[in-house]
Design a protein around this motif. Structure first.
Motif, PDB file in Angstrom:
ATOM      1  N   THR A  46       0.832  -1.207   0.000  1.00 20.21           N
ATOM      2  CA  THR A  46       0.000   0.000   0.000  1.00 20.21           C
ATOM      3  C   THR A  46       0.861   1.249   0.000  1.00 20.21           C
ATOM      4  N   ARG A  48       2.445   1.681  -3.549  1.00 23.89           N
ATOM      5  CA  ARG A  48       1.456   2.145  -4.523  1.00 23.89           C
ATOM      6  C   ARG A  48       1.061   3.601  -4.276  1.00 23.89           C
ATOM      7  N   ARG A  49       0.815   3.950  -3.023  1.00 23.70           N
ATOM      8  CA  ARG A  49       0.366   5.313  -2.730  1.00 23.70           C
ATOM      9  C   ARG A  49       1.440   6.351  -3.049  1.00 23.70           C
ATOM     10  N   ARG A 109      -3.457  -7.153  -6.822  1.00 27.39           N
ATOM     11  CA  ARG A 109      -4.822  -7.485  -6.402  1.00 27.39           C
ATOM     12  C   ARG A 109      -5.411  -8.601  -7.264  1.00 27.39           C
ATOM     13  N   THR A 140      -5.075  -5.235   2.236  1.00 29.41           N
ATOM     14  CA  THR A 140      -4.878  -4.244   1.168  1.00 29.41           C
ATOM     15  C   THR A 140      -6.186  -3.589   0.776  1.00 29.41           C
ATOM     16  N   ALA A 157      -7.373   0.419   1.224  1.00 23.99           N
ATOM     17  CA  ALA A 157      -7.639   1.217   0.028  1.00 23.99           C
ATOM     18  C   ALA A 157      -8.773   2.196   0.284  1.00 23.99           C
TER      19      ALA A 157
END
Length: 459
Positions: free
Chosen positions: A263, A266-267, A394, A429, A433
């Motif tokens: 996370t 990705r962020r 995912r 995850t 989100a």
């Protein structure tokens, strides 16, 4: 090739199998088989070119300039130049030079033929110079675009569904053995596209046919040229043993840690992406500078090669497991930190795929944790791969298969642990989100969007 959809152009038919019952579907199968060979050969050539570029830029060029070896700082100017080239490609060529990897594996339909040059050039610059990005997404897009371009040369009035099926078949052929097995590549595309029910079979049958032909081409060219198939492969796996209760406890912990790390990666990539796009050329150059500095920090701190931080990590997984005894806990932790940051930065502007870097970060993290009691090397390696892969992609089924089938019989032995780690990581995850903004399609059945656009990744 005379199949016509039963619904309006661009819409999924009420009965997806109506396409199969037409005479034109047999023609699509023939096209998939015929196109599988040249597209697979093109994909093999692309991977060979990437491999030669990496060797040329990292090994031969420094020697040609008078250095006795490759300096640790060499990645900095190399990636800055690559960032400029990628930025110029995105800015001036049609399309966006492939999909944006920070968003995962995109499934927006077949690649437009006009976008092929941008996809190829940006991917070559990114992969060749050492950005932490994988080759799978460019191959998927290039395979799709080449297949569509080939059939449109002979007929321009193809129904949208036929174009989608042909594009998907080209993608299957292009990635037929990249993940070590045509079935793994097919499963990745199938799960990423969100297909289900009868529509899945419509696309899957010609795709598998193209992948089978493509696999033969990869193996044949690899043997004939002596270059190998560029497939993901892991050898000399340590015995895994029987899963224990302690192993299941570790699966819970690794799942949570991977979800938090994925996370964060990705962020950060999504945070940087729009800021880079405001001044694309300068922004991608700065991204290259950041990746090069991270590689330099790791090399100077550990005495190991900067290339362990650079590149996708596809070819580095096997030596990482084989040479695990040569890494201290501190070196593994620093490798995970530098590779994760370089991965996140690369996602923000370079062009490639997110699969292989996620596998490498998870594998290195699992090996670092295996220095603690109760976690064998192989189990930590496999659980780390699966948990990090699902956090970034995912795609839970693909994550389990990637983490286990590549390890052979020992992978099958730890599959129960991997499944637990993947499920925990996937759940955490999704909980981390942000909730999606409500839109006009809110409340639609899952997979409805995928049903309208069955083609795999495009820019």
């Amino acid at each position: 090739m005379s199949a016509k959809p039963t619904a309006g152009a661009g819409k999924a038919p009420a009965d997806p199998l109506a396409l199969v019952r037409t005479r034109g579907y047999a023609g699509l199968l023939l096209v998939a088989a015929v196109l599988g060979a040249p597209i697979s050969a093109a994909a093999f050539g692309f991977l060979a070119l990437v491999n030669e570029l990496q060797s040329l830029l990292w090994n031969d060029l420094p020697k040609g300039l008078g250095f006795h070896g490759t300096p640790s700082w060499w990645a900095i100017p190399l990636l800055v130049v690559a960032g400029v080239l990628v930025g110029l490609t995105i800015r001036y060529l049609p399309g966006t030079a492939g999909h944006k990897p920070a968003h995962g594996l995109s499934t927006t339909g077949a690649t437009r033929p006009v976008d092929i040059p941008g996809v190829a050039l940006a991917a070559l610059a990114s992969l060749g110079a050492g950005a932490v990005i994988g080759p799978e997404a460019p191959l998927i897009a290039l395979g799709s675009g080449l297949a569509v371009a080939a059939v449109q040369l002979s007929r321009r009035d193809l129904p949208p569904q036929a174009v989608a099926v042909v594009g998907a078949s080209g993608s299957f052929a292009a990635v037929s053995t990249l993940l070590g097995s045509p079935l793994l590549g097919a499963f990745l595309l199938m799960e990423a596209s969100g297909l289900g029910g009868p529509l899945m079979g419509v696309v899957l049958v010609p795709g598998l046919l193209a992948a089978g032909v493509g696999s033969l081409i990869f193996v044949g060219l690899g043997s004939w040229t002596g270059l190998g198939t560029y497939s993901l492969a892991i050898h000399n796996v340590p015995p895994a043993g029987t899963p224990t209760y302690g192993g299941f406890a570790w699966a819970l912990g690794i799942g949570v840690l991977a979800a938090l790390a994925g996370t964060g990666i990705r962020r950060l990539g999504l945070y940087l992406e729009p800021r880079v796009e405001r001044r694309m050329v300068l922004g991608t150059a700065l991204l290259g500078l950041a990746v090069g500095l991270l590689a330099l920090i790791y090399a100077e701190a550990t005495g190991k090669s900067a290339t362990e931080v650079l590149y996708s990590g596809q070819s580095a997984l096997n030596p990482l497991l084989g040479d695990r005894a040569e890494y201290s806990v501190g070196a593994l932790v620093l490798l995970v930190a530098c590779k994760s940051l370089a991965y996140s930065v690369s996602l923000a502007g370079f062009r490639g795929g997110p699969v292989f870097p996620s596998m490498f970060v998870g594998a290195a993290g699992g090996l670092a944790l295996s220095h603690l009691p109760g976690l064998p090397d192989t189990a930590g390696f496999a659980m780390g791969i699966g948990a990090m892969c699902v956090s970034m992609l995912r795609l839970p089924m693909t994550a389990v298969l990637l983490a286990t089938l590549l390890l052979g019989t020992d992978g099958l032995a730890v599959m129960p642990l991997v499944i637990v780690a993947v499920v925990v990581s996937y759940f955490v995850t999704l909980r981390l989100a942000p909730a999606p903004a409500p839109g006009p399609d809110a409340g639609a059945a899952p997979g409805a969007a995928g049903a309208a656009a069955p083609g795999p990744t495009g820019p």
